[in-house]
Scaffold this motif. Structure first.
Motif, PDB file in Angstrom:
ATOM      1  N   ASP A  57     -61.420 -51.237 -14.808  1.00 13.22           N
ATOM      2  CA  ASP A  57     -60.132 -51.040 -15.469  1.00 13.22           C
ATOM      3  C   ASP A  57     -59.109 -50.427 -14.520  1.00 13.22           C
ATOM      4  O   ASP A  57     -57.938 -50.818 -14.520  1.00 13.22           O
ATOM      5  CB  ASP A  57     -60.290 -50.153 -16.714  1.00 13.22           C
ATOM      6  N   ALA A  58     -59.546 -49.460 -13.713  1.00  9.20           N
ATOM      7  CA  ALA A  58     -58.635 -48.822 -12.760  1.00  9.20           C
ATOM      8  C   ALA A  58     -58.159 -49.836 -11.723  1.00  9.20           C
ATOM      9  O   ALA A  58     -56.971 -49.858 -11.372  1.00  9.20           O
ATOM     10  CB  ALA A  58     -59.315 -47.639 -12.086  1.00  9.20           C
ATOM     11  N   LEU A  59     -59.058 -50.677 -11.235  1.00  6.50           N
ATOM     12  CA  LEU A  59     -58.679 -51.694 -10.264  1.00  6.50           C
ATOM     13  C   LEU A  59     -57.711 -52.699 -10.885  1.00  6.50           C
ATOM     14  O   LEU A  59     -56.717 -53.077 -10.263  1.00  6.50           O
ATOM     15  CB  LEU A  59     -59.922 -52.407  -9.727  1.00  6.50           C
ATOM     16  N   ALA A  60     -57.973 -53.125 -12.100  1.00  9.54           N
ATOM     17  CA  ALA A  60     -57.069 -54.058 -12.782  1.00  9.54           C
ATOM     18  C   ALA A  60     -55.693 -53.423 -12.964  1.00  9.54           C
ATOM     19  O   ALA A  60     -54.662 -54.086 -12.776  1.00  9.54           O
ATOM     20  CB  ALA A  60     -57.655 -54.474 -14.135  1.00  9.54           C
ATOM     21  N   HIS A  61     -55.658 -52.144 -13.296  1.00  5.75           N
ATOM     22  CA  HIS A  61     -54.390 -51.435 -13.462  1.00  5.75           C
ATOM     23  C   HIS A  61     -53.624 -51.386 -12.134  1.00  5.75           C
ATOM     24  O   HIS A  61     -52.416 -51.645 -12.095  1.00  5.75           O
ATOM     25  CB  HIS A  61     -54.644 -50.022 -13.988  1.00  5.75           C
ATOM     26  N   LEU A  62     -54.317 -51.079 -11.057  1.00  8.05           N
ATOM     27  CA  LEU A  62     -53.660 -51.060  -9.740  1.00  8.05           C
ATOM     28  C   LEU A  62     -53.128 -52.437  -9.366  1.00  8.05           C
ATOM     29  O   LEU A  62     -52.027 -52.561  -8.827  1.00  8.05           O
ATOM     30  CB  LEU A  62     -54.645 -50.586  -8.673  1.00  8.05           C
ATOM     31  N   ARG A  63     -53.908 -53.464  -9.656  1.00  2.00           N
ATOM     32  CA  ARG A  63     -53.447 -54.828  -9.342  1.00  2.00           C
ATOM     33  C   ARG A  63     -52.203 -55.190 -10.134  1.00  2.00           C
ATOM     34  O   ARG A  63     -51.279 -55.833  -9.616  1.00  2.00           O
ATOM     35  CB  ARG A  63     -54.569 -55.826  -9.596  1.00  2.00           C
ATOM     36  N   ARG A  64     -52.154 -54.775 -11.408  1.00  2.00           N
ATOM     37  CA  ARG A  64     -50.937 -55.019 -12.212  1.00  2.00           C
ATOM     38  C   ARG A  64     -49.746 -54.278 -11.618  1.00  2.00           C
ATOM     39  O   ARG A  64     -48.644 -54.820 -11.545  1.00  2.00           O
ATOM     40  CB  ARG A  64     -51.154 -54.591 -13.658  1.00  2.00           C
ATOM     41  N   MET A  65     -49.975 -53.040 -11.198  1.00  2.00           N
ATOM     42  CA  MET A  65     -48.894 -52.254 -10.605  1.00  2.00           C
ATOM     43  C   MET A  65     -48.368 -52.913  -9.334  1.00  2.00           C
ATOM     44  O   MET A  65     -47.152 -52.986  -9.119  1.00  2.00           O
ATOM     45  CB  MET A  65     -49.370 -50.825 -10.301  1.00  2.00           C
ATOM     46  N   VAL A  66     -49.264 -53.425  -8.496  1.00  2.00           N
ATOM     47  CA  VAL A  66     -48.853 -54.114  -7.277  1.00  2.00           C
ATOM     48  C   VAL A  66     -48.056 -55.362  -7.633  1.00  2.00           C
ATOM     49  O   VAL A  66     -46.987 -55.618  -7.068  1.00  2.00           O
ATOM     50  CB  VAL A  66     -50.072 -54.463  -6.390  1.00  2.00           C
ATOM     51  N   ALA A  67     -48.535 -56.141  -8.594  1.00  2.00           N
ATOM     52  CA  ALA A  67     -47.854 -57.371  -9.006  1.00  2.00           C
ATOM     53  C   ALA A  67     -46.464 -57.078  -9.565  1.00  2.00           C
ATOM     54  O   ALA A  67     -45.540 -57.869  -9.398  1.00  2.00           O
ATOM     55  CB  ALA A  67     -48.696 -58.118 -10.037  1.00  2.00           C
ATOM     56  N   GLU A  68     -46.315 -55.918 -10.204  1.00  2.00           N
ATOM     57  CA  GLU A  68     -45.024 -55.535 -10.793  1.00  2.00           C
ATOM     58  C   GLU A  68     -44.106 -54.845  -9.786  1.00  2.00           C
ATOM     59  O   GLU A  68     -43.004 -54.443 -10.129  1.00  2.00           O
ATOM     60  CB  GLU A  68     -45.258 -54.632 -12.003  1.00  2.00           C
ATOM     61  N   PHE A  71     -45.351 -50.570  -5.810  1.00  2.00           N
ATOM     62  CA  PHE A  71     -45.529 -50.022  -4.468  1.00  2.00           C
ATOM     63  C   PHE A  71     -44.629 -50.778  -3.508  1.00  2.00           C
ATOM     64  O   PHE A  71     -44.483 -51.980  -3.611  1.00  2.00           O
ATOM     65  CB  PHE A  71     -46.989 -50.142  -4.018  1.00  2.00           C
ATOM     66  N   ASN A  72     -44.067 -50.077  -2.572  1.00  2.00           N
ATOM     67  CA  ASN A  72     -43.192 -50.696  -1.591  1.00  2.00           C
ATOM     68  C   ASN A  72     -43.913 -50.731  -0.256  1.00  2.00           C
ATOM     69  O   ASN A  72     -43.821 -49.795   0.535  1.00  2.00           O
ATOM     70  CB  ASN A  72     -41.877 -49.914  -1.485  1.00  2.00           C
ATOM     71  N   PHE A  73     -44.633 -51.825  -0.002  1.00  2.00           N
ATOM     72  CA  PHE A  73     -45.354 -51.966   1.245  1.00  2.00           C
ATOM     73  C   PHE A  73     -44.425 -52.608   2.276  1.00  2.00           C
ATOM     74  O   PHE A  73     -43.866 -53.676   2.027  1.00  2.00           O
ATOM     75  CB  PHE A  73     -46.591 -52.847   1.076  1.00  2.00           C
ATOM     76  N   PRO A  74     -44.272 -51.977   3.429  1.00  2.00           N
ATOM     77  CA  PRO A  74     -43.415 -52.599   4.460  1.00  2.00           C
ATOM     78  C   PRO A  74     -44.100 -53.828   5.034  1.00  2.00           C
ATOM     79  O   PRO A  74     -45.327 -53.937   5.046  1.00  2.00           O
ATOM     80  CB  PRO A  74     -43.276 -51.506   5.524  1.00  2.00           C
ATOM     81  N   ASP A  75     -43.273 -54.756   5.524  1.00  2.00           N
ATOM     82  CA  ASP A  75     -43.830 -55.934   6.187  1.00  2.00           C
ATOM     83  C   ASP A  75     -44.528 -55.501   7.463  1.00  2.00           C
ATOM     84  O   ASP A  75     -44.156 -54.497   8.084  1.00  2.00           O
ATOM     85  CB  ASP A  75     -42.715 -56.932   6.539  1.00  2.00           C
ATOM     86  N   ASN A  76     -45.511 -56.247   7.890  1.00  2.00           N
ATOM     87  CA  ASN A  76     -46.211 -55.920   9.117  1.00  2.00           C
ATOM     88  C   ASN A  76     -45.271 -55.854  10.322  1.00  2.00           C
ATOM     89  O   ASN A  76     -45.448 -55.063  11.218  1.00  2.00           O
ATOM     90  CB  ASN A  76     -47.335 -56.923   9.378  1.00  2.00           C
TER      91      ASN A  76
END
Length: 81
Positions: A57-68, A71-76
């Protein structure tokens, strides 16, 4: 979390650790196990399944957060500059 009530501790043959006999009897009743070993194994199986479900459940929640975009991940390319 509250501490469980501790009953009389009993030794399990072939084991060095005592087990709370009242807690074991309650587990046997709730699980409908016929032996202490069956009750312990079933209780452990249920615990492992619960913990795995929490992690899924925690992993699914994190994946939803990433999809939404939570998190602001900089480009490589930006990181290597």
């Amino acid at each position: 979390m509250t501490e469980p009530a501790v009953g009389r501790l009993v030794d399990v043959p072939g084991d060095e650790r005592p087990i709370d006999d009242e807690l074991l009897e309650e587990a046997k009743r709730q699980i409908e196990a016929h032996t202490p070993s069956a009750a312990i194994n079933e209780a452990l199986r249920r615990l492992v399944e619960q913990e795995r479900a929490k992690r899924r459940d925690a992993l699914a929640h994190l994946r939803r957060m990433v999809a939404e975009g939570a998190f602001n991940f900089p480009d490589n390319d930006e990181v290597s500059r």
